[in-house]
Design an enzyme around this catalytic site. Structure first.
Site, PDB file in Angstrom:
ATOM      1  N   ARG A  80     -18.258  14.362  99.992  1.00  0.00           N
ATOM      2  CA  ARG A  80     -19.378  14.182  99.170  1.00  0.00           C
ATOM      3  C   ARG A  80     -18.752  13.786  97.694  1.00  0.00           C
ATOM      4  O   ARG A  80     -19.566  13.085  96.950  1.00  0.00           O
ATOM      5  CB  ARG A  80     -20.130  15.592  99.295  1.00  0.00           C
ATOM      6  CG  ARG A  80     -20.894  15.652 100.445  1.00  0.00           C
ATOM      7  CD  ARG A  80     -21.843  16.907 100.374  1.00  0.00           C
ATOM      8  NE  ARG A  80     -22.870  16.654  99.549  1.00  0.00           N
ATOM      9  CZ  ARG A  80     -23.836  17.668  99.171  1.00  0.00           C
ATOM     10  NH1 ARG A  80     -23.477  18.936  99.884  1.00  0.00           N
ATOM     11  NH2 ARG A  80     -24.741  17.548  98.312  1.00  0.00           N
ATOM     12  N   CYS A  88     -21.644  22.122  92.394  1.00  0.00           N
ATOM     13  CA  CYS A  88     -21.879  21.824  93.714  1.00  0.00           C
ATOM     14  C   CYS A  88     -23.075  21.052  93.959  1.00  0.00           C
ATOM     15  O   CYS A  88     -23.389  19.851  93.054  1.00  0.00           O
ATOM     16  CB  CYS A  88     -21.992  22.891  94.482  1.00  0.00           C
ATOM     17  SG  CYS A  88     -23.567  24.010  94.301  1.00  0.00           S
TER      18      CYS A  88
END
Length: 281
Positions: A176, A238
Site C-alpha cells: 500500500r 496508517c
C-alpha cells in the site's frame, strides 16, 4: 505510568483482586468491523465490549475514515463502560493488539495513566486455558474525567515538516505504501518523505509483540533513534489512524516517543492539493 503491556498471568492475578481493573474488549477488523458477535460467543470475564467504529471514532469525513471522537463524547462513553480515573484499564482484541492499541492511545490521549494492552489478546487468554464468559458484562457508571494528554498527536499541516526534518513512519503494509495496491482508500501511494514501516512486523506469528530489544533494533534501523537523540520529531500514520496507534505502542515498548497523525492517509487525500508519492520515495 504503568507499562503499556500486560500478559495473561498478570491479568488473571489482577482480576482476582478486590479492586480489579476495568477490562475492555475491542475486537474489530478492517473488513468485518466491530466484533460484537465474537464477544457474545466468549470474552474475558467482566470485559465490556467497545465498538471501535461507533465508540472510538467519529463518522468518516475530512478527518479520514476514523476521525478522533470529541474528548467529552469519548469520556462519556468511557464512563458508561465503567472507566475510573483511579482504576487500571486493560484493553484487548482478537490477537495482535491492532484495535486494542486504538483504545490504549485514546485513553492515554485523555490522560489516563494506567492503561495496559493484553499482549496476544483473547487468543493468548484462550491458549492459556483461562475461563471465559458469554453473558454481556454490566458496568457501574465510572467517574473518568479527562486530564492532560500523555501521548502526542499532529495535524496534517505539521506532517510535511516531520517528513523532511524528522521521521514519518507509514505503518501500512508495504504494498500500500508503494501504491501497488489500495484495497480501501480511493488514492494509492504514500505521503512524500515517509518511511515504510509495516506495523505487522512488530509482532510475532502468535500476535504478541517482539521484545523491547528487537523493537529498538528495528526502529533504530529505520532512523528513529538518531532523530529522537537529536530532538527531531517522529510521527506515525496508517490508513485511518488505527494501526498507526499500534506502531506508536510498539515504539513506546522500544523506548521511543512518537506522535500519531490521526487523519492518516484517508484524511491526507481528502485535500487534492496535498502531494502523493508512489514507489520507493
Amino acid at each position: 505510568m504503568a507499562a503499556p503491556l500486560t500478559d495473561v498471568a498478570s491479568l488473571a492475578e489482577l482480576l482476582g483482586r478486590t479492586s480489579p481493573p476495568t477490562v475492555l474488549d475491542v475486537r474489530w477488523s478492517l473488513g468485518g468491523g466491530a466484533g460484537r458477535e465474537d464477544y457474545l460467543a466468549g470474552h474475558i470475564p467482566g470485559a465490556r465490549f467497545v465498538d471501535l467504529d461507533a465508540d472510538l471514532a467519529d463518522p468518516p469525513g475530512a478527518g479520514g475514515r476514523h476521525p478522533l471522537p470529541p474528548a467529552e463524547r469519548l469520556a462519556a462513553t468511557l464512563r458508561r463502560l465503567g472507566v475510573r480515573n483511579d482504576t487500571a484499564v486493560v484493553v484487548y482484541d482478537a490477537d495482535n493488539s491492532t484495535s486494542a492499541a486504538r483504545a490504549w492511545w485514546l485513553l492515554r490521549r485523555l490522560g489516563h495513566a494506567d492503561v495496559r494492552v493484553l499482549d496476544g489478546g483473547y487468543a493468548a487468554w484462550q491458549r492459556a486455558g483461562r475461563p471465559v464468559e458469554t453473558t454481556p458484562a454490566e458496568a457501574a457508571e465510572g467517574d473518568f474525567v479527562p486530564g492532560p494528554p500523555l501521548v502526542d498527536a499532529v495535524e496534517a499541516g505539521e506532517v510535511p515538516l516531520i517528513a523532511s526534518s524528522g521521521v514519518l513512519l507509514d505503518a501500512r503494509d508495504r504494498e500500500r505504501y508503494l501504491g501497488e495496491v489500495e484495497p480501501v482508500d480511493p488514492v494509492p501511494g504514500h505521503i512524500p518523505g515517509a518511511v515504510s514501516a509495516p506495523t505487522r512486523q512488530n509482532v510475532s506469528a502468535d500476535g504478541t509483540f517482539l521484545d523491547a530489544g528487537a523493537l529498538r533494533d528495528r526502529f533504530t534501523a529505520l532512523g528513529v533513534a538518531a532523530e529522537t537523540a537529536a530532538g527531531r520529531p517522529v510521527a506515525v500514520y496508517c490508513g485511518s489512524g488505527v494501526t498507526a496507534a499500534h506502531e506508536v505502542l510498539a515504539l513506546e515498548i522500544a523506548g521511543f516517543r512518537a506522535a500519531l497523525y490521526p487523519g492518516s492517509w484517508s484524511g491526507w487525500i481528502t485535500d487534492p492539493s496535498r502531494p502523493v508519492a508512489t514507489g520507493e520515495h
